[in-house]
Design a protein around this motif. Structure first.
Motif, PDB file in Angstrom:
ATOM      1  N   ALA B 128       0.781  -1.060   0.040  1.00  0.00           N
ATOM      2  CA  ALA B 128       0.029   0.126   0.139  1.00  0.00           C
ATOM      3  C   ALA B 128       0.797   1.232   0.012  1.00  0.00           C
ATOM      4  N   LYS B 129       1.986   1.063   0.647  1.00  0.00           N
ATOM      5  CA  LYS B 129       2.925   2.387   0.840  1.00  0.00           C
ATOM      6  C   LYS B 129       3.639   2.646  -0.597  1.00  0.00           C
ATOM      7  N   LYS B 130       3.775   1.505  -1.022  1.00  0.00           N
ATOM      8  CA  LYS B 130       4.643   1.807  -2.325  1.00  0.00           C
ATOM      9  C   LYS B 130       3.542   2.363  -3.379  1.00  0.00           C
ATOM     10  N   ASP B 131       2.288   1.577  -3.279  1.00  0.00           N
ATOM     11  CA  ASP B 131       1.369   2.129  -4.428  1.00  0.00           C
ATOM     12  C   ASP B 131       0.983   3.549  -4.241  1.00  0.00           C
ATOM     13  N   PHE B 132       1.004   4.057  -2.855  1.00  0.00           N
ATOM     14  CA  PHE B 132       0.751   5.467  -2.549  1.00  0.00           C
ATOM     15  C   PHE B 132       1.585   6.298  -2.915  1.00  0.00           C
ATOM     16  N   MET B 133       2.799   6.046  -2.595  1.00  0.00           N
ATOM     17  CA  MET B 133       4.051   6.854  -3.269  1.00  0.00           C
ATOM     18  C   MET B 133       3.961   6.891  -4.686  1.00  0.00           C
ATOM     19  N   GLU B 134       3.740   5.730  -5.503  1.00  0.00           N
ATOM     20  CA  GLU B 134       3.786   5.964  -6.727  1.00  0.00           C
ATOM     21  C   GLU B 134       2.469   7.120  -7.450  1.00  0.00           C
ATOM     22  N   ILE B 135       1.354   6.986  -6.867  1.00  0.00           N
ATOM     23  CA  ILE B 135       0.372   7.773  -7.247  1.00  0.00           C
ATOM     24  C   ILE B 135       0.475   9.258  -6.738  1.00  0.00           C
ATOM     25  N   VAL B 136       1.179   9.533  -5.614  1.00  0.00           N
ATOM     26  CA  VAL B 136       1.543  11.002  -5.130  1.00  0.00           C
ATOM     27  C   VAL B 136       2.660  11.562  -6.214  1.00  0.00           C
ATOM     28  N   LYS B 137       3.508  10.519  -6.474  1.00  0.00           N
ATOM     29  CA  LYS B 137       4.657  11.213  -7.428  1.00  0.00           C
ATOM     30  C   LYS B 137       3.972  11.473  -8.652  1.00  0.00           C
ATOM     31  N   THR B 138       3.204  10.638  -8.960  1.00  0.00           N
ATOM     32  CA  THR B 138       2.430  11.055 -10.400  1.00  0.00           C
ATOM     33  C   THR B 138       1.846  12.259 -10.394  1.00  0.00           C
ATOM     34  N   ASN B 176       3.595   4.494   9.366  1.00  0.00           N
ATOM     35  CA  ASN B 176       5.020   4.703   9.903  1.00  0.00           C
ATOM     36  C   ASN B 176       6.053   4.865   8.611  1.00  0.00           C
ATOM     37  N   PHE B 177       5.831   5.957   7.740  1.00  0.00           N
ATOM     38  CA  PHE B 177       6.669   6.493   6.791  1.00  0.00           C
ATOM     39  C   PHE B 177       6.625   7.942   6.631  1.00  0.00           C
ATOM     40  N   ASN B 178       7.454   8.551   5.810  1.00  0.00           N
ATOM     41  CA  ASN B 178       7.503   9.893   5.723  1.00  0.00           C
ATOM     42  C   ASN B 178       7.204  10.422   4.232  1.00  0.00           C
ATOM     43  N   ILE B 179       5.959  10.978   3.836  1.00  0.00           N
ATOM     44  CA  ILE B 179       5.761  11.575   2.841  1.00  0.00           C
ATOM     45  C   ILE B 179       6.571  12.477   2.345  1.00  0.00           C
ATOM     46  N   GLU B 180       6.635  13.568   3.053  1.00  0.00           N
ATOM     47  CA  GLU B 180       7.488  14.672   2.502  1.00  0.00           C
ATOM     48  C   GLU B 180       8.732  14.435   1.944  1.00  0.00           C
ATOM     49  N   LYS B 181       9.447  13.266   2.737  1.00  0.00           N
ATOM     50  CA  LYS B 181      10.685  12.989   2.286  1.00  0.00           C
ATOM     51  C   LYS B 181      10.965  12.811   0.769  1.00  0.00           C
ATOM     52  N   GLU B 182       9.920  11.743   0.513  1.00  0.00           N
ATOM     53  CA  GLU B 182       9.712  11.529  -1.146  1.00  0.00           C
ATOM     54  C   GLU B 182       9.063  12.229  -2.151  1.00  0.00           C
ATOM     55  N   CYS B 183       8.116  12.893  -1.396  1.00  0.00           N
ATOM     56  CA  CYS B 183       7.356  14.129  -2.215  1.00  0.00           C
ATOM     57  C   CYS B 183       7.066  15.505  -1.782  1.00  0.00           C
ATOM     58  N   PRO B 184       8.117  16.157  -1.797  1.00  0.00           N
ATOM     59  CA  PRO B 184       8.055  17.557  -1.029  1.00  0.00           C
ATOM     60  C   PRO B 184       7.230  18.330  -1.926  1.00  0.00           C
ATOM     61  N   LYS B 185       7.239  18.288  -3.001  1.00  0.00           N
ATOM     62  CA  LYS B 185       6.370  19.279  -3.697  1.00  0.00           C
ATOM     63  C   LYS B 185       4.996  19.328  -3.424  1.00  0.00           C
ATOM     64  N   ILE B 186       4.397  17.997  -3.382  1.00  0.00           N
ATOM     65  CA  ILE B 186       3.030  17.951  -2.905  1.00  0.00           C
ATOM     66  C   ILE B 186       2.883  18.265  -1.495  1.00  0.00           C
ATOM     67  N   VAL B 187       3.844  17.965  -0.510  1.00  0.00           N
ATOM     68  CA  VAL B 187       3.521  18.622   0.537  1.00  0.00           C
ATOM     69  C   VAL B 187       3.747  20.053   0.995  1.00  0.00           C
ATOM     70  N   ALA B 188       4.474  20.732   0.160  1.00  0.00           N
ATOM     71  CA  ALA B 188       4.425  22.022   0.046  1.00  0.00           C
ATOM     72  C   ALA B 188       3.152  22.614  -0.548  1.00  0.00           C
TER      73      ALA B 188
END
Lengths: 246, 223
Positions: B128-138, B176-188
């Motif tokens: 789920a975490k892997k899929d989520f990061m892929e979607i957010v990166k897109t 237990n993961f950090n979204i901002e680390k991999e997707c800083p632009k979306i968090v900003a």
């Protein structure tokens, strides 16, 4: 002129591809149909729809628009003439709601029949399909008020969203022996289906039922090891699943 | 319970629903007054069932007694009825198609995946975490260096996504993961949205959402 250049990437058997074809025909827009080769995806498709890699894709002046109902709305807004969506915001919302329902619930129920793991689940999926058709019969009655289409005197958004599935619905009925569009249950829809299929803008885009049956049988022969155990109606749904993954 | 006959705009909703929050943010953007009716999803009200017989779900907007269902359909409706202020969809057809495409992408991908983030454990959670990061990166690629998804103005895609941003902290804690680390632009982007009155007023506190998701996990027997 580049901005007049209209291309549609699709496949003849796909219900989703039918939708923009009908919309373009209603607007009287000339376009080039780029048929995807069976079994592979072209570079143009992959480049134009990198997110889903699926058909249909409309290319207008080289700019890609994806997702069939989004394309239909785009066509409605980019070209004047025949109005596909109603002008009133409430009726537009109703139309969008039913378009969403058809894609989100009704069609997955239809294709879900073949994937049902048990007889109980299969029965439930079939019930959902009939329940959906009953809802749509009521919508037609309310919005139609005696008129032939969901859009009134002319084809509209809901007509396109639902009507694009008629080809495969008929093909399924032929092979499975189960009647989905039943005059005793949904008489208005039966009448609507005939009128829709005969419409100028639809006729040339609607695949022939027999050709769809043939196509499904071809797919079955090709993947016979995988779908040997499945009954004819299930074969068709599997084919449909396959088409919609294109 | 019947809707107040004097209220022109009624919203049937659930405080924690990201879909309901989309509608509330849109209403706030447009400055529309409405009567909010919190729904009990276990004992569904007659009003909810009658207003949304197909799905029996929230949100439902009832305007002059007429119900509108499905959050993105409702947001477009709000945009078209109260068109004088804060347009959410762009004017030009191609830009509108793009906005609809990305809002639809969010609908197709985000909810299902984020549900797995708080519902799943072990290998299923890692997937789920892997899929989520892929979607957010897109989505991050689509956002690029723009302020909002449509450019300079807050719009349809931002409304569609921001309620899920409102749950990022809760997802991070639970999964237990950090979204901002991999997707800083979306968090900003999310933080920029939070500066808008409509968004900061409507999105619940991080802690409240976290506790709500924990409660749901317990209720569903996930622990």
């Amino acid at each position: 002129m580049a901005s007049d250049d209209v291309k549609l990437i699709g496949a003849w058997a796909s219900p989703y591809v039918m939708r923009p074809r009908i919309a373009l025909n209603l607007k009287g827009v000339e376009y080039e149909f780029l048929e995807e080769k069976f079994g592979s995806k072209s570079e143009l498709l992959l480049k134009s729809n990198p997110v889903y890699k699926k058909i249909p894709v409309l290319l207008h002046g080289g700019k890609p628009i994806c997702e069939s109902l989004i394309i239909v709305q785009y066509i409605d807004e980019a070209w004047s003439g025949h109005s596909i969506l109603p002008s009133d915001p409430y009726h537009r919302a109703v139309a969008r709601f039913w378009g969403h329902y058809i894609d989100d619930k009704w069609f997955p129920a239809l294709t879900g029949i073949s994937r049902a793991p048990t007889d109980e689940a299969k029965k439930e999926a079939i019930e959902q399909v009939f329940a959906g058709l009953k809802f749509l019969e009521e919508v037609l009655e309310k919005s139609g008020a005696g008129k032939p289409f969901f859009g009134g005197d002319t084809i509209g958004y809901i007509d396109i969203a639902l009507g694009s599935h008629l080809g495969w619905l008929r093909a399924t009925e032929k092979l499975s022996g189960l009647t989905y569009l039943d005059e005793s249950k949904t008489p208005l829809l039966v009448c609507w289906a005939e009128k829709f299929s005969a419409h100028e803008a639809v006729k040339c885009a609607m695949p022939e039922t027999d050709k769809l049956v043939e196509f499904a049988q071809m797919l079955k022969a090709k993947f016979s090891a995988y779908i040997d155990a499945l009954s004819p109606s299930i074969t068709l749904f599997s084919s449909l699943n396959y088409i919609c993954s294109l | 319970m019947a809707a107040n006959d004097h209220a022109e705009v009624v919203l049937l909703d659930l405080w924690a629903s990201p879909f309901g929050q989309r509608v509330r943010i849109a209403l706030e953007e447009k400055g529309v007054e409405y009567e909010y009716m919190e729904q009990d999803m276990i004992n569904k009200s007659t009003l909810l069932i009658e207003s949304n017989p197909v799905y029996k779900k929230i949100p439902v907007l009832i305007h002059h007694g007429k119900p509108v269902c499905e959050s993105l359909v409702i947001v477009q409706y709000i945009d078209e009825v109260w068109s004088h202020k804060a347009p959410l969809l762009p004017g030009e057809p191609f830009a509108r198609a793009q906005a609809r495409f990305w809002a639809d992408f969010i609908d197709k991908k985000i909810y299902e995946c984020t549900t797995r983030l708080w519902k799943c454990k072990g290998e299923a959670l890692e997937e789920a975490k892997k899929d989520f990061m892929e979607i957010v990166k897109t989505l991050e690629v689509e956002l690029g260096d723009k302020t909002f998804f449509n450019g300079d103005t807050f719009g349809f895609v931002d409304v569609a996504l921001v309620p899920f941003f409102g749950r990022f902290n809760a997802y991070e804690k639970i999964a237990n993961f950090n979204i901002e680390k991999e997707c800083p632009k979306i968090v900003a982007w999310g933080r920029r949205c939070m500066h808008r009155d409509s968004v900061s007023k409507i999105l619940p506190d991080d802690q409240k959402i976290y506790e709500f998701l924990l409660m749901l996990r317990k209720y569903l027997g996930v622990e």
